[in-house]
Design a protein around this motif. Structure first.
Motif, PDB file in Angstrom:
ATOM      1  N   ILE A  57       9.964  -1.254  12.666  1.00 15.71           N
ATOM      2  CA  ILE A  57       8.997  -0.150  12.728  1.00 15.71           C
ATOM      3  C   ILE A  57       9.674   1.158  12.331  1.00 15.71           C
ATOM      4  O   ILE A  57       9.134   1.962  11.568  1.00 15.71           O
ATOM      5  CB  ILE A  57       8.391  -0.026  14.135  1.00 15.71           C
ATOM      6  N   LEU A  58      10.878   1.354  12.842  1.00  8.43           N
ATOM      7  CA  LEU A  58      11.622   2.581  12.569  1.00  8.43           C
ATOM      8  C   LEU A  58      11.921   2.748  11.085  1.00  8.43           C
ATOM      9  O   LEU A  58      11.925   3.862  10.556  1.00  8.43           O
ATOM     10  CB  LEU A  58      12.929   2.572  13.376  1.00  8.43           C
ATOM     11  N   ASN A  59      12.143   1.619  10.379  1.00 14.45           N
ATOM     12  CA  ASN A  59      12.507   1.663   8.967  1.00 14.45           C
ATOM     13  C   ASN A  59      11.331   1.495   8.015  1.00 14.45           C
ATOM     14  O   ASN A  59      11.464   1.741   6.821  1.00 14.45           O
ATOM     15  CB  ASN A  59      13.544   0.570   8.669  1.00 14.45           C
ATOM     16  N   LEU A  60      10.197   1.058   8.536  1.00 18.05           N
ATOM     17  CA  LEU A  60       9.066   0.690   7.685  1.00 18.05           C
ATOM     18  C   LEU A  60       8.615   1.822   6.763  1.00 18.05           C
ATOM     19  O   LEU A  60       8.363   1.608   5.573  1.00 18.05           O
ATOM     20  CB  LEU A  60       7.894   0.226   8.561  1.00 18.05           C
ATOM     21  N   MET A  61       8.522   3.023   7.303  1.00 21.11           N
ATOM     22  CA  MET A  61       8.079   4.171   6.515  1.00 21.11           C
ATOM     23  C   MET A  61       8.997   4.406   5.318  1.00 21.11           C
ATOM     24  O   MET A  61       8.543   4.709   4.209  1.00 21.11           O
ATOM     25  CB  MET A  61       8.053   5.423   7.400  1.00 21.11           C
ATOM     26  N   PHE A  62      10.294   4.223   5.528  1.00 20.87           N
ATOM     27  CA  PHE A  62      11.285   4.630   4.531  1.00 20.87           C
ATOM     28  C   PHE A  62      11.674   3.504   3.572  1.00 20.87           C
ATOM     29  O   PHE A  62      11.986   3.765   2.408  1.00 20.87           O
ATOM     30  CB  PHE A  62      12.517   5.177   5.252  1.00 20.87           C
ATOM     31  N   THR A  63      11.673   2.269   4.046  1.00 22.91           N
ATOM     32  CA  THR A  63      12.073   1.156   3.181  1.00 22.91           C
ATOM     33  C   THR A  63      10.899   0.486   2.481  1.00 22.91           C
ATOM     34  O   THR A  63      11.099  -0.223   1.487  1.00 22.91           O
ATOM     35  CB  THR A  63      12.838   0.090   3.990  1.00 22.91           C
ATOM     36  N   LYS A  64       9.684   0.701   2.978  1.00 21.70           N
ATOM     37  CA  LYS A  64       8.513   0.026   2.413  1.00 21.70           C
ATOM     38  C   LYS A  64       7.431   1.001   1.934  1.00 21.70           C
ATOM     39  O   LYS A  64       7.045   0.991   0.765  1.00 21.70           O
ATOM     40  CB  LYS A  64       7.907  -0.936   3.442  1.00 21.70           C
ATOM     41  N   ILE A  65       6.928   1.834   2.847  1.00 24.24           N
ATOM     42  CA  ILE A  65       5.734   2.637   2.549  1.00 24.24           C
ATOM     43  C   ILE A  65       6.011   3.691   1.485  1.00 24.24           C
ATOM     44  O   ILE A  65       5.309   3.766   0.464  1.00 24.24           O
ATOM     45  CB  ILE A  65       5.177   3.276   3.836  1.00 24.24           C
ATOM     46  N   ILE A  66       7.027   4.528   1.684  1.00 20.90           N
ATOM     47  CA  ILE A  66       7.336   5.561   0.685  1.00 20.90           C
ATOM     48  C   ILE A  66       7.708   4.938  -0.659  1.00 20.90           C
ATOM     49  O   ILE A  66       7.158   5.338  -1.699  1.00 20.90           O
ATOM     50  CB  ILE A  66       8.443   6.509   1.202  1.00 20.90           C
ATOM     51  N   PRO A  67       8.630   3.943  -0.703  1.00 24.07           N
ATOM     52  CA  PRO A  67       8.940   3.322  -2.000  1.00 24.07           C
ATOM     53  C   PRO A  67       7.729   2.691  -2.675  1.00 24.07           C
ATOM     54  O   PRO A  67       7.595   2.765  -3.903  1.00 24.07           O
ATOM     55  CB  PRO A  67       9.987   2.257  -1.639  1.00 24.07           C
ATOM     56  N   SER A  68       6.818   2.083  -1.914  1.00 24.08           N
ATOM     57  CA  SER A  68       5.658   1.423  -2.531  1.00 24.08           C
ATOM     58  C   SER A  68       4.761   2.430  -3.237  1.00 24.08           C
ATOM     59  O   SER A  68       4.221   2.134  -4.310  1.00 24.08           O
ATOM     60  CB  SER A  68       4.858   0.658  -1.478  1.00 24.08           C
ATOM     61  N   TYR A  69       4.613   3.629  -2.677  1.00 25.17           N
ATOM     62  CA  TYR A  69       3.820   4.677  -3.336  1.00 25.17           C
ATOM     63  C   TYR A  69       4.479   5.080  -4.651  1.00 25.17           C
ATOM     64  O   TYR A  69       3.805   5.262  -5.670  1.00 25.17           O
ATOM     65  CB  TYR A  69       3.683   5.896  -2.420  1.00 25.17           C
ATOM     66  N   PHE A  70       5.791   5.234  -4.642  1.00 17.58           N
ATOM     67  CA  PHE A  70       6.490   5.645  -5.853  1.00 17.58           C
ATOM     68  C   PHE A  70       6.504   4.538  -6.898  1.00 17.58           C
ATOM     69  O   PHE A  70       6.439   4.820  -8.104  1.00 17.58           O
ATOM     70  CB  PHE A  70       7.919   6.078  -5.515  1.00 17.58           C
ATOM     71  N   ILE A  71       6.598   3.295  -6.466  1.00 15.58           N
ATOM     72  CA  ILE A  71       6.570   2.174  -7.411  1.00 15.58           C
ATOM     73  C   ILE A  71       5.271   2.197  -8.210  1.00 15.58           C
ATOM     74  O   ILE A  71       5.269   2.044  -9.439  1.00 15.58           O
ATOM     75  CB  ILE A  71       6.742   0.833  -6.670  1.00 15.58           C
ATOM     76  N   ALA A  72       4.157   2.421  -7.516  1.00 15.83           N
ATOM     77  CA  ALA A  72       2.856   2.488  -8.203  1.00 15.83           C
ATOM     78  C   ALA A  72       2.806   3.664  -9.172  1.00 15.83           C
ATOM     79  O   ALA A  72       2.311   3.536 -10.301  1.00 15.83           O
ATOM     80  CB  ALA A  72       1.740   2.606  -7.166  1.00 15.83           C
ATOM     81  N   GLU A  73       3.338   4.818  -8.757  1.00 12.35           N
ATOM     82  CA  GLU A  73       3.310   6.010  -9.606  1.00 12.35           C
ATOM     83  C   GLU A  73       4.218   5.854 -10.827  1.00 12.35           C
ATOM     84  O   GLU A  73       3.865   6.261 -11.934  1.00 12.35           O
ATOM     85  CB  GLU A  73       3.732   7.233  -8.792  1.00 12.35           C
ATOM     86  N   VAL A  74       5.388   5.251 -10.618  1.00 14.81           N
ATOM     87  CA  VAL A  74       6.339   5.079 -11.726  1.00 14.81           C
ATOM     88  C   VAL A  74       5.758   4.147 -12.772  1.00 14.81           C
ATOM     89  O   VAL A  74       5.850   4.400 -13.981  1.00 14.81           O
ATOM     90  CB  VAL A  74       7.687   4.540 -11.204  1.00 14.81           C
ATOM     91  N   ARG A  75       5.155   3.071 -12.331  1.00 16.63           N
ATOM     92  CA  ARG A  75       4.557   2.127 -13.280  1.00 16.63           C
ATOM     93  C   ARG A  75       3.385   2.749 -14.020  1.00 16.63           C
ATOM     94  O   ARG A  75       3.184   2.500 -15.208  1.00 16.63           O
ATOM     95  CB  ARG A  75       4.114   0.872 -12.529  1.00 16.63           C
ATOM     96  N   GLU A  76       2.647   3.593 -13.336  1.00 15.63           N
ATOM     97  CA  GLU A  76       1.501   4.246 -13.979  1.00 15.63           C
ATOM     98  C   GLU A  76       1.960   5.284 -14.996  1.00 15.63           C
ATOM     99  O   GLU A  76       1.345   5.443 -16.047  1.00 15.63           O
ATOM    100  CB  GLU A  76       0.615   4.899 -12.919  1.00 15.63           C
TER     101      GLU A  76
END
Length: 445
Positions: free
Chosen positions: A362-381
């Motif tokens: 839970i402590l790492n979820l925001m930083f290892t999953k949620i934030i990177p997933s938003y950027f992954i979508a933006e980078v690909r777009e």
């Protein structure tokens, strides 16, 4: 205004030192330097007093230490800009207040709206608009298990009649099923809450402009993973080769456009061959890599200490702690009634380990999953990855590493260090003194 603060091959130049000492991200460091340039232009082109923001003043103090560079800037501006510290008396307060208002008007007339994170806040991360929680995650985590055990005694007293009616293994089977279902519902709540939290802050310019390497560190939480990507690109571009004994050799010493790659090149110049373990450890101690780590951790700490984030953690701990307390109470009841509790004890150990792992997740979820997933979508777009190997590395990670390089990244403590006995050394601060925390402004002629 064209003025370069850094030497192209310098490992601990103005920008890196400024970012390292203040734990700033690369984007914010460059933004603060740009605003400092604008301020100095205002100071040079106006005879009345102008005053910097707290952030701009930090850059100014740092630049004053680089005396030659500061003199060169003043020569370019054709005016010696004197730094006037505040004495914090009432007369100075009014004088500097007027100077700040004047600075804002002059700035907006020439450059437009002042960036809020630089001109309106003493700490740029205050622009995230988070209230700091009175609770600390580290302390909550340390006390979590003890609170769960303590809570087990009153729970055992309350539900004792129910506990003695449920036989084993029915209790354990029902408990494990309930535990799994509650974890699923908790996971849904946590993800939804953290995504909502990030939605509220994702437009912040500091977060929006994280670099590919900063995001790699967010995603993996390991600085050596960033080093892997940098060295891999040097191997790919045939500047470094892997020898048959698994060691690395630099074959092209020419500098490149990437400061991280230049740092690796400078380290390797000191050796004929190197083990990757030694190179990785040496690189992580260099200011440019250390600055990246500190800048990312500071953002992480600011988000994870907010009321919004802590509230998610506290609710999760309450739910998981209550579940643990029920299991502990069953154990207490079994001891009290002189029943066999071996399997129950094994279940407690397993559930405690799972719960501890889940809280860390839970402590790492925001930083290892949620934030990177938003950027992954933006980078690909935006197709950034089509022109940048750094963004490709963020997207695909180890998949893009050379097959010959992957094995030596999994080094262990038995891997030998470099052949040469000479030390590459490490950069250190050349000045231990610092200026005061506040500044009034600069005087006009």
């Amino acid at each position: 205004m064209e003025f370069d603060f850094d030497h192209p091959t310098g490992q601990y130049g103005f920008s890196t030192r400024l970012a390292l000492e203040n734990h700033w991200t690369l984007y914010f460091t460059q933004s603060a330097i740009l605003e400092y340039k604008k301020f100095m232009f205002l100071a040079a082109t106006n005879n009345e007093m102008v005053s910097p923001s707290e952030i701009v003043d930090i850059v100014w103090h740092q630049h004053l230490i680089f005396t030659n560079s500061y003199s060169d800037l003043c020569k370019l501006l054709d005016k010696r800009i004197e730094h006037i510290p505040s004495t914090h008396n009432r007369i100075d307060f009014e004088k500097f207040k007027i100077a700040k208002e004047r600075t804002k008007k002059l700035y907006e007339n020439l450059f437009g709206t002042q960036p809020r994170e630089i001109w309106y806040y003493e700490n740029e991360l205050d622009s995230l608009n988070f209230d700091k929680s009175k609770y600390e995650i580290s302390k909550l985590r340390k006390m979590f298990l003890w609170y769960s055990i303590f809570l087990a005694f009153p729970i055992c007293w309350i539900i004792f009649p129910v506990l003695i009616q449920i036989q084993n293994p029915d209790f354990l089977l029902f408990y494990i099923l309930s535990f799994g279902l509650i974890i699923l519902f908790l996971e849904f709540y946590i993800r939804r809450s953290l995504i909502s939290l990030y939605e509220n802050i994702k437009s912040n310019s500091i977060l929006r402009n994280l670099t590919a390497f900063e995001l790699v560190f967010f995603k993996e939480n390991k600085l050596e993973v960033v080093v892997h990507g940098v060295v891999n690109n040097l191997i790919k571009n045939k500047k470094v080769i892997i020898l048959t004994n698994g060691k690395l050799q630099l074959i092209d010493e020419d500098v490149v456009d990437n400061a991280y790659e230049n740092c690796i090149i400078e380290i390797m110049k000191e050796y004929d061959t190197m083990s990757y373990k030694f190179l990785c450890i040496a690189a992580m101690q260099k200011p440019i890599f250390e600055q990246l780590r500190k800048g990312v951790y500071r953002i992480r700490e600011r988000i994870s200490s907010s009321k919004e984030f802590i509230s998610v953690m506290i609710l999760s701990m309450i739910v998981l702690g209550s579940l643990l307390s029920i299991l502990f109470s069953r154990f207490i009841a079994g001891i009290w009634r002189d029943k066999p509790v071996v399997f129950l004890l094994l279940a407690i150990i397993a559930i405690v380990v799972i719960t501890s792992y889940y809280l860390d997740r839970i402590l790492n979820l925001m930083f290892t999953k949620i934030i990177p997933s938003y950027f992954i979508a933006e980078v690909r777009e935006s197709n950034k990855n089509e022109t940048s190997w750094e963004w490709n590395y963020f997207l695909y990670g180890n998949v893009i590493l050379a097959s010959s390089f992957v094995p030596i990244t999994n080094y262990d403590s038995n891997v030998s260090w470099a052949n040469n006995s000479s030390s590459s050394g490490s950069c250190s601060s050349s000045c231990g003194s610092s200026c005061g925390s506040s500044c009034g402004g600069c005087g006009g002629d």
